[in-house]
Each structure stands twice: as C-alpha cells, then as structure tokens.
Write an enzyme that holds these catalytic residues in place. Structure first.
Site, mmCIF file in Angstrom:
data_model
loop_
_atom_site.group_PDB
_atom_site.id
_atom_site.type_symbol
_atom_site.label_atom_id
_atom_site.label_comp_id
_atom_site.label_asym_id
_atom_site.label_seq_id
_atom_site.Cartn_x
_atom_site.Cartn_y
_atom_site.Cartn_z
ATOM 1 N N ASP A 203 0.814 -1.208 0.000
ATOM 2 C CA ASP A 203 0.000 0.000 0.000
ATOM 3 C C ASP A 203 0.852 1.263 0.000
ATOM 4 O O ASP A 203 1.979 1.267 0.513
ATOM 5 C CB ASP A 203 -0.909 0.031 1.230
ATOM 6 C CG ASP A 203 -1.956 -1.061 1.232
ATOM 7 O OD1 ASP A 203 -2.263 -1.575 0.140
ATOM 8 O OD2 ASP A 203 -2.464 -1.400 2.320
ATOM 9 N N LYS A 204 0.263 2.329 -0.512
ATOM 10 C CA LYS A 204 0.933 3.635 -0.547
ATOM 11 C C LYS A 204 1.514 4.006 0.811
ATOM 12 O O LYS A 204 2.667 4.427 0.913
ATOM 13 C CB LYS A 204 -0.063 4.712 -1.003
ATOM 14 C CG LYS A 204 0.456 6.130 -0.890
ATOM 15 C CD LYS A 204 -0.625 7.139 -1.244
ATOM 16 C CE LYS A 204 -0.149 8.561 -1.006
ATOM 17 N NZ LYS A 204 -1.190 9.564 -1.319
#
Length: 348
Positions: free
Chosen positions: A158-159
């Site tokens: 994830d970011k």
C-alpha cells in the site's frame, strides 16, 4: 471435453500477475500445447504462447515444457500471465530509490510510506514504477514493457505502508518469482502497531477479503467466504503496551489491505489507519493527558503503522535462499518508543 476448473486472479492485491489453472479430463486427445492454448484462451497467438513457454510462464504438472509438447488427459496446466488489467503507460522519471540489493536478475527496494507503487487512476507520475523505469533504462535503453512487463514489478504494498519490495530485471526472473508468489513460498513478515491488547500470544485469522459491498474503496473481511478471496494472516505478539500492541504478521496470501482488514476484523485496528478508523482513540482512558499523548503519536505517524519487515525467496537464477530485512521506519519506531516510555512511566 476439457474443463477449466478455475481462473485465479488478484486484480488489486499485492500480487500483480494473473494465473490460469486448466485441468484436462480423461477424454483429452494428445494435442500440441500451443494449439491447445490457442483454442482455450481468448486472444492468444502462437507467438505469445511460445514466448511464454520460453520464459517459463507455462507449466504442465509442475514442469516447464516446450512448444511441441502434447497435452494429454489428466494433466494440470498453469499459465502465469504478465498482463494485468491495470496496465498503463509508464513514463520514466528520475527519483531517489532506496535499493537494498541488486544483481542481474532482481532488485530489493525499501519503499518509504507515502509512495504509490504502480501508476493508476489519479497517480500517473511520481510512483515507484516511474522511477524504476528510468533507472532500468539507464542500464539498458532498450528495455520497455514489452520486454519486461511493468518493468519487473511482481507485487506491491500500500501507498502508506513502508518496507521491502522485490522487482525482477528480466522476464525469466519475473516468471520465476510469479510462481513463488502463486505457490505461497515467498516469505513475508510485517511489523504492525495495533489498538488493544491480546489474550493470546499468537493466532491466525482466516477470512476472505473483498471489497465492501457499499463503499467500493474499502475492503472487508468475509469469514463465511460469501465474498472476496481466501486470505490467511498469522500474527504473533512482540511487545505489549496495554492500550496498543506491537505484533508480527506473516502472510500466506496477498490480498489488498489484508493485514489492515484482518486486524480490524478481530478488533485490533492498525494504529493511525485513517481508512479503517485507527486514527481515533479506540482503547484507553478519557483523560485529557492521555488524549494529548495519543494525538502527539498521530502527529508523528500520519499513516497506518505497518511495515514490510522481511522478504525471503529463492533466487530465480541461482536458486539460492535470499533473505532481507528492513529496520522499522522512523515514524513507527518513534511512536513505539513513546508508548514504551508512557507505559513504563505509569507502572513506576
């Protein structure tokens, strides 16, 4: 008649490849594998199939075969595709990338929180893949997404998750790593800080993970398996701070937001995870001093307290066991130290 038993696809999880499993029945007449697959897969050409065979992206009963191999009854074909529904043109951009290890076949990268891995809707520049495209083109100006799909990206995080990622530098290495992800032999450990204390020292969460039926940007745990895809997370307590707990998570599957969703499902939302409600006080007192302390922690760590800590795999060329570890990101480390001091101060 041949029967395709399943199409395994993870369009938005950590694993970015598509895998097809085809099992032949007792009535299958011997036929060349390239011809067989041209009849079974829409849009497949003899040239594409032969390229996939050469790259090791197609196996029969677990073994690589050549284009003249004849498919027979009671065989299992696995096709590891390097295509992906999110494919988009990647514009090379120079950027600083923390490369932990590199050789001719693979790269290990320590991704900071806040960096998107793959270009997509709303994020066409500034992603890790933009930077990797530029970096690889400096080494080999001829490399492109035809010769190395997605510039060797085989999984993502994830970011706002920090930590380790592996990338392939050749199509053959990508195929080898895709197989390891598919067969769950990639070793991945995450460190997380979650709300609440645990009764046990370790446990396992088994619940499908899929999109929330109302809010499509969120993911949900479905323990009955009525939606989503199977997902398994093993966890172990590393350190207790009464109100929050530092844990280690080991993934068997790589579904989108898997750890975040599984931990929320069992009542231990990740600390500072704004998407799933972890950016509010979920455990503890109502006293102003405590609230101020937690708010100070949120100021330090603006994202879910999740870090991809270790990565282990078989080297795609040498078959050597490779293992890497990335120290906790500073923001998570600082918050854990604050909790450590806070709990110690209350017990003295």
């Amino acid at each position: 008649m041949n029967q395709e038993n399943e199409l395994l696809r993870d369009e938005s999880g950590e694993e970015l490849y598509e895998t097809r499993v085809i099992k032949t029945d007792k009535g299958q007449e011997p036929i060349r594998i390239d011809k067989f697959l041209m009849n079974r897969i829409e849009g497949a050409t003899r040239n594409k199939i032969q390229q996939a065979l050469e790259a090791g992206l197609i196996t029969v009963n677990g073994h690589q075969v050549k284009a003249n191999y004849k498919v027979k009854a009671f065989e299992e074909l696995i096709i590891y595709s390097t295509d992906h529904p999110e494919s988009t043109d990647v514009v090379p951009e120079p950027m600083d990338i923390n490369i932990v290890y590199e050789d001719d076949a693979v790269m290990i990268i320590n991704k900071p929180a806040g960096m998107v891995v793959h270009p997509g809707s709303g994020n066409y520049t500034g992603t890790l893949l933009n930077g990797m495209a530029y970096y690889l083109k400096q080494q080999n100006p001829g490399v492109d997404e035809n010769s190395l799909p997605r510039y060797g990206l085989v999984h993502r995080i994830d970011k706002n998750t920090s930590g380790l990622l592996i990338m392939a530098k050749t199509a053959q290495a990508a195929a080898h790593l895709a197989k390891q992800f598919f067969h769950h032999t990639i070793q991945r450990k995450y460190i997380a800080l979650v709300w609440g204390d645990f009764d046990e020292e370790e446990g396992t969460v088994v619940a499908h993970v899929g999109r929330n039926q109302r809010f499509r940007k969120l993911f949900e745990a479905y323990p009955e398996g009525e939606h989503g895809k199977e997902a398994t997370t093993h966890y172990r307590v590393l350190e207790r701070f009464n109100y929050v707990t530092k844990i280690e998570c080991v993934l068997e599957t790589g579904r989108t937001h898997q750890i975040r969703v599984h931990m929320k499902h069992i009542g231990h939302t990740l600390f500072a995870d704004s998407t799933y409600g972890g950016d509010k006080i979920l455990k503890g007192t109502v006293f102003t001093k405590y609230k101020q302390f937690v708010d100070n922690c949120f100021e330090i760590c603006h994202r879910q307290a999740l870090h991809a800590f270790t990565l282990g795999f078989k080297h795609p060329v040498t078959n050597e066991d490779m293992f890497f570890e990335a120290p906790l990101a500073d923001d998570i480390e600082q918050v854990i130290e604050k909790w450590r001091k806070y709990v110690k101060g209350r017990t003295e």
